[in-house]
Design a protein around this motif. Structure first.
Motif, PDB file in Angstrom:
ATOM      1  N   LEU A 177      58.426 -81.836  73.602  1.00  0.00           N
ATOM      2  CA  LEU A 177      59.613 -81.286  73.079  1.00  0.00           C
ATOM      3  C   LEU A 177      60.332 -82.225  72.287  1.00  0.00           C
ATOM      4  O   LEU A 177      60.630 -81.704  70.857  1.00  0.00           O
ATOM      5  N   SER A 178      60.052 -83.363  72.365  1.00  0.00           N
ATOM      6  CA  SER A 178      60.850 -84.389  71.331  1.00  0.00           C
ATOM      7  C   SER A 178      60.025 -84.478  69.937  1.00  0.00           C
ATOM      8  O   SER A 178      60.390 -84.999  68.894  1.00  0.00           O
ATOM      9  N   SER A 179      58.822 -84.211  70.359  1.00  0.00           N
ATOM     10  CA  SER A 179      58.126 -84.432  69.019  1.00  0.00           C
ATOM     11  C   SER A 179      57.674 -82.929  68.051  1.00  0.00           C
ATOM     12  O   SER A 179      56.945 -82.767  67.323  1.00  0.00           O
ATOM     13  N   GLY A 180      58.525 -81.858  68.774  1.00  0.00           N
ATOM     14  CA  GLY A 180      58.447 -80.594  67.866  1.00  0.00           C
ATOM     15  C   GLY A 180      57.299 -79.709  68.578  1.00  0.00           C
ATOM     16  O   GLY A 180      57.153 -78.671  67.868  1.00  0.00           O
ATOM     17  N   GLN A 181      56.614 -80.070  69.431  1.00  0.00           N
ATOM     18  CA  GLN A 181      55.462 -79.205  69.966  1.00  0.00           C
ATOM     19  C   GLN A 181      55.918 -78.227  71.282  1.00  0.00           C
ATOM     20  O   GLN A 181      57.092 -78.659  71.751  1.00  0.00           O
ATOM     21  N   GLN A 182      55.570 -77.112  71.266  1.00  0.00           N
ATOM     22  CA  GLN A 182      55.664 -76.241  72.222  1.00  0.00           C
ATOM     23  C   GLN A 182      55.228 -76.786  73.658  1.00  0.00           C
ATOM     24  O   GLN A 182      54.034 -77.272  73.737  1.00  0.00           O
ATOM     25  N   ALA A 183      55.966 -76.399  74.734  1.00  0.00           N
ATOM     26  CA  ALA A 183      55.361 -77.011  76.013  1.00  0.00           C
ATOM     27  C   ALA A 183      55.895 -76.218  77.049  1.00  0.00           C
ATOM     28  O   ALA A 183      57.019 -75.266  76.866  1.00  0.00           O
ATOM     29  N   PHE A 184      55.287 -76.009  78.291  1.00  0.00           N
ATOM     30  CA  PHE A 184      55.600 -74.994  79.336  1.00  0.00           C
ATOM     31  C   PHE A 184      55.485 -75.912  80.708  1.00  0.00           C
ATOM     32  O   PHE A 184      54.505 -76.679  80.892  1.00  0.00           O
ATOM     33  N   LEU A 185      56.349 -75.740  81.444  1.00  0.00           N
ATOM     34  CA  LEU A 185      56.437 -76.660  82.875  1.00  0.00           C
ATOM     35  C   LEU A 185      56.581 -75.745  83.919  1.00  0.00           C
ATOM     36  O   LEU A 185      57.732 -75.112  83.665  1.00  0.00           O
ATOM     37  N   LEU A 186      56.036 -75.795  85.024  1.00  0.00           N
ATOM     38  CA  LEU A 186      56.234 -75.100  86.092  1.00  0.00           C
ATOM     39  C   LEU A 186      56.097 -75.938  87.237  1.00  0.00           C
ATOM     40  O   LEU A 186      55.253 -76.585  87.719  1.00  0.00           O
ATOM     41  N   GLU A 187      57.244 -75.998  88.100  1.00  0.00           N
ATOM     42  CA  GLU A 187      57.457 -77.048  89.181  1.00  0.00           C
ATOM     43  C   GLU A 187      57.987 -76.378  90.469  1.00  0.00           C
ATOM     44  O   GLU A 187      59.063 -75.529  90.377  1.00  0.00           O
ATOM     45  N   GLU A 188      57.719 -76.744  91.756  1.00  0.00           N
ATOM     46  CA  GLU A 188      58.426 -76.352  92.817  1.00  0.00           C
ATOM     47  C   GLU A 188      59.760 -77.204  92.816  1.00  0.00           C
ATOM     48  O   GLU A 188      59.692 -78.405  92.789  1.00  0.00           O
ATOM     49  N   SER A 189      60.711 -76.405  93.850  1.00  0.00           N
ATOM     50  CA  SER A 189      61.869 -77.340  94.032  1.00  0.00           C
ATOM     51  C   SER A 189      61.673 -78.413  95.039  1.00  0.00           C
ATOM     52  O   SER A 189      60.844 -78.344  95.954  1.00  0.00           O
ATOM     53  N   ASP A 190      62.244 -79.563  94.931  1.00  0.00           N
ATOM     54  CA  ASP A 190      62.159 -80.718  95.778  1.00  0.00           C
ATOM     55  C   ASP A 190      62.786 -80.335  97.051  1.00  0.00           C
ATOM     56  O   ASP A 190      62.360 -80.631  98.169  1.00  0.00           O
ATOM     57  N   GLN A 191      63.734 -79.306  97.150  1.00  0.00           N
ATOM     58  CA  GLN A 191      64.472 -79.097  98.327  1.00  0.00           C
ATOM     59  C   GLN A 191      63.757 -77.823  99.287  1.00  0.00           C
ATOM     60  O   GLN A 191      63.701 -77.833 100.437  1.00  0.00           O
ATOM     61  N   SER A 192      62.942 -76.855  98.488  1.00  0.00           N
ATOM     62  CA  SER A 192      62.456 -75.822  99.222  1.00  0.00           C
ATOM     63  C   SER A 192      61.369 -75.404  98.619  1.00  0.00           C
ATOM     64  O   SER A 192      61.341 -74.867  97.287  1.00  0.00           O
ATOM     65  N   PRO A 193      60.140 -74.920  99.416  1.00  0.00           N
ATOM     66  CA  PRO A 193      58.888 -74.750  98.999  1.00  0.00           C
ATOM     67  C   PRO A 193      58.841 -73.227  98.123  1.00  0.00           C
ATOM     68  O   PRO A 193      57.861 -72.953  97.830  1.00  0.00           O
ATOM     69  N   ASP A 194      59.893 -72.473  98.545  1.00  0.00           N
ATOM     70  CA  ASP A 194      59.948 -71.005  97.769  1.00  0.00           C
ATOM     71  C   ASP A 194      60.734 -70.903  96.620  1.00  0.00           C
ATOM     72  O   ASP A 194      61.049 -69.735  96.358  1.00  0.00           O
ATOM     73  N   ILE A 195      61.220 -72.170  95.982  1.00  0.00           N
ATOM     74  CA  ILE A 195      61.871 -71.808  94.823  1.00  0.00           C
ATOM     75  C   ILE A 195      60.922 -72.506  93.459  1.00  0.00           C
ATOM     76  O   ILE A 195      60.909 -73.859  93.887  1.00  0.00           O
TER      77      ILE A 195
END
Length: 761
Positions: free
Chosen positions: A90-108
């Motif tokens: 993002l800081s270099s102006g590129q498009q990016a996509f991130l998908l991550e599981e919540s640290d508190q609950s595995p269903d979020i």
């Protein structure tokens, strides 16, 4: 400010336009593909963040983005590394996509779509696989959690990084379309849902394949729940899946993996001897949200009201000689007795008086402290502890709660009940799985009582001990079991085992697995023979589910060893997650568009995409738009009263069945009473005049109650079966000589034709 297009409650345009979900169910395994379409209609580049629920035991196995004609497939990387790559892009102006599981609950999960240029569209594809749980009526339950209720974050716990933007369902500014395809070796008998469906379409004459769609105009006011019914559902089976050709032999992805579904059947003689002992501990959620209706379309019954009715049935169904206690919790917890007490008429009546006054008035959802208190109580010798947990399941510290249950799993069985829309599947399934019990979900028009009574029947089953699994495989083939050891078995309930098969097997080779166990002193076993030939067209579904099972076990071990010497579990999880392409709590999916296009200029505008919520009180949506980990923002005080006002319901008149049950004594008998006569539609004089001479009044009253149940309430027999068995047992103990005459007289009085044999007396 002149706004147009789709807006959040903060009057910001929403870049998410639509969600399309395609479900494929093969027997009891579901593959779900979600496509999310984003479009930036603003004049500056955007970062869009969307926090949403998935089933707690889902294995997320694919994440990709399509921008124009360019497809970018995400890779699984260690979570911190993925976050840094995302920020750098993002800081270099590129498009990016991130998908991550919540640290508190595995269903979020949270999905970040970064650097979406003005006018640009992006299509995000997300795929996961999950096993479907078997319900009380043998239906397989699939739930697409469209509703994300704010998670209550306990006082003093670590604040999470997940930001939840929550708005009432009516304000959700994007559409949902949903279609499902079901196939099985056995015919599909029906598919039901809490949502409106188009008619089921069969694809072949054997009716083993079918499709179904969500009817147009679905509102985000509830989860999309499907119940799938097969003919002869309880058939044990095995699926062998070939390894990935590009993976190294000897690794999990390179070797074949087998998934075994076992349905142990117990000898009838053992099953008829229901246990008459046990310590039954009931833990009831009394947080503010429990005052909401069970079903939004029919607001007659509240969740807490249904829990009170269910406790009445449970208390009347307990066997004499057992022990029990009732805890309730919110921001604090209460218990009816300082410690579990022996079940008697006196203790039952005392408990019922307190149950009648239970309200959803204890604030938040602090489930950890009452659990700690229950586990601190010494177990009662020869009274196995059975814990029943009722909650609408919206907590932020799911992993901590489940870990506590797991640590105490050797001393009790835990049965869990998720009440209402948005209940956390990770919490409800996790409690039951780690506590060796059974999970049930109660939504929409479901009655809580039959599901709870089925779990009580499980709780009264003798505990299965000395469980062992042995494998008989051809020479040259070895097995590595990937699932945790089986610790509990219930009659007719599925047990799943995943195992890796290493080595070469001859053509048409067969394997055999034997499950041995002891039940009430009787040794028993079940066997399943299966072909080692890999099934066609399963893709890598079984491998991914097996990887997810192993990942969850390693994550649990890592949490237990945290703060001690590093056991290497985290490293193993990251390696397995990267190798299998399945998400974990220590990894994330990262995709960066490294196209040669120009860098995107200008500061990024952050837009939080709202998720539908049932918890946001109407009229307070503006204040509710930003919630971090379920905590209300400053200036918006949400207490039990405000939640209650938003969900106010009219209380119904008490059901005649529950009236009859409330009159039963702890021993199982009824007494002649004006209230009993009125419920039977007779006067006290008519009841007394019809009684055969020399018969004790309690025997006569009890036989009348049983005839009424069998004659007028046979359709809900699973709710009253246990207390009727107790009543029949009490009658037999009286050794009354005129039972046949009593049944004939009772039938004549009530206008029924119930056979004496069907009453069990």
């Amino acid at each position: 400010m002149n706004c147009c297009g789709l807006l959040t409650v903060q009057k910001e345009p929403v870049p998410l336009k639509s969600i399309e979900v395609e479900l494929e169910v093969r027997d009891h395994v579901a593959t779900v593909v979600s496509t999310l379409l984003y479009q930036n209609k603003e004049d500056k580049p955007l970062e869009a963040v969307f926090v949403f629920p998935l089933p707690g035991d889902a294995a997320v196995c694919h994440f990709s983005a399509k921008i124009g004609q360019r497809q970018i497939v995400a890779e699984v990387k260690e979570k911190q590394q993925a976050r840094e790559e995302y920020d750098d892009a993002l800081s270099s102006g590129q498009q990016a996509f991130l998908l991550e599981e919540s640290d508190q609950s595995p269903d979020i999960f949270s999905l970040s779509v970064g650097s979406l240029p003005p006018g640009e569209s992006a299509s995000i594809r997300l795929e996961y696989v999950t096993e479907l749980a078997v319900q009380a009526d043998d239906g397989l339950r699939f739930c697409l959690p469209a509703v994300l209720n704010p998670r209550y974050q306990p006082q003093g716990s670590e604040g999470g990084s997940v930001q939840v933007t929550s708005v009432p369902a009516s304000l959700v500014p994007y559409s949902l379309s949903f279609s499902a395809r079901v196939s099985s070796p056995r015919p599909v008998s029906k598919v039901e849902s809490s949502c409106s469906l188009d008619p089921l379409q069969y694809l072949n004459t054997e009716q083993t394949q079918a499709t179904v769609k969500l009817a147009a105009g679905h509102k985000f006011d509830r989860d999309v729940e499907l119940l799938i019914y097969y003919k002869d559902a309880h058939q044990p089976n095995a699926v062998v899946e070939a390894g990935q050709t590009s993976a190294k032999p000897g690794t999990l992805m390179g070797d074949p993996v087998v998934m075994l579904s076992l349905y142990p059947e117990f000898p009838q003689a053992v099953m008829s001897s229901v246990a008459s002992c046990g310590e039954f501990v009931f833990l009831i959620d009394r947080s503010g949200s429990m005052d909401c209706p069970m079903d939004n379309r029919n607001r007659q019954q509240t969740r807490i009201g249904s829990a009170r009715d269910t406790l009445l049935l449970l208390l009347k169904s307990l066997p004499m000689g057992c022990y029990f206690n009732i805890y309730s919790f919110g921001s604090r917890y209460e218990h009816i007795f300082p410690k579990s007490v022996e079940y008697s008429e006196k203790t039952m009546e005392e408990a019922l008086k307190k149950v009648e006054n239970m309200d959803a008035d204890l604030g938040g959802t602090e489930i950890l402290q009452p659990l700690k208190h229950i586990y601190s109580q010494p177990c009662i010798p020869s009274q196995p502890r059975q814990l029943f947990v009722f909650t609408d399941g919206e907590v932020g510290n799911t992993k901590e709660v489940i870990n506590l249950v797991r640590k105490n799993s050797g001393y009790h069985r835990c049965f869990s009940f998720g009440i209402g829309e948005g209940a956390s599947s990770a919490l409800i399934n996790g409690l039951a799985k780690e506590g060796g019990g059974h999970a049930q979900f109660i939504t929409g028009t479901d009655r809580m009582q039959p599901k709870v009574m089925q779990s009580l029947r499980f709780g009264l089953q003798p505990t299965v001990v000395d469980i062992s699994v042995t494998w008989d495989l051809p020479k040259g083939v070895s097995v590595t079991v990937l699932s945790p050891p089986i610790t509990t078995i219930f009659q007719g309930q599925r047990s799943l085992i995943y195992a890796q098969l290493t080595g070469q097997s001859p053509e048409a080779a067969e394997g055999c697995v034997t499950v041995k166990y002891s039940l009430a002193g009787h040794p028993s076993h079940n066997q399943l023979h299966f072909s080692l030939k890999p099934a066609d067209d399963t893709g890598l579904t079984v491998h991914r589910l097996a990887a997810r099972t192993l990942i969850r076990s390693l994550e649990m071990e890592e949490r237990e060893h945290r703060g001690q010497q590093d056991g290497g579990e985290k490293k193993k999880v990251v390696e397995l997650s990267v190798q299998s392409g399945v998400s974990s709590s220590f990894t994330a999916f990262i995709a960066v568009n490294k196209d040669d296009g120009e860098a995107i200029q200008g500061p990024l505008l952050r837009r939080n995409v709202p998720a539908p919520s049932l918890s946001a009180p109407r009229g307070l949506a503006g204040a509710a738009s930003m919630m971090k980990c379920g905590r209300p923002p400053r200036g918006w005080a949400v207490d039990a009263a405000s939640t209650r006002n938003s969900c106010s319901v009219s209380q119904p008149h008490r059901d005649p069945l529950l009236q009859l049950v409330s009159l039963q004594k702890a021993s199982g008998c009824w007494e002649i009473h004006p209230a009993l006569a009125a419920l039977l539609g007779k006067t006290s004089e008519e009841v007394e005049m019809s009684k055969p001479e020399s018969v004790k009044e309690e025997v006569w009253a009890t036989i009348l109650a049983l005839i009424w149940l069998h004659g007028f309430k046979l359709d809900v027999q699973d709710e009253w079966q246990l207390l009727a068995m107790k009543a029949a047992s009490w009658i037999r103990a009286q050794k009354e000589p005129c039972v046949t005459e009593c049944v004939e007289a009772g039938n004549a009085l009530l206008g029924c034709e119930v056979q004496k044999d069907s009453l069990g007396i």
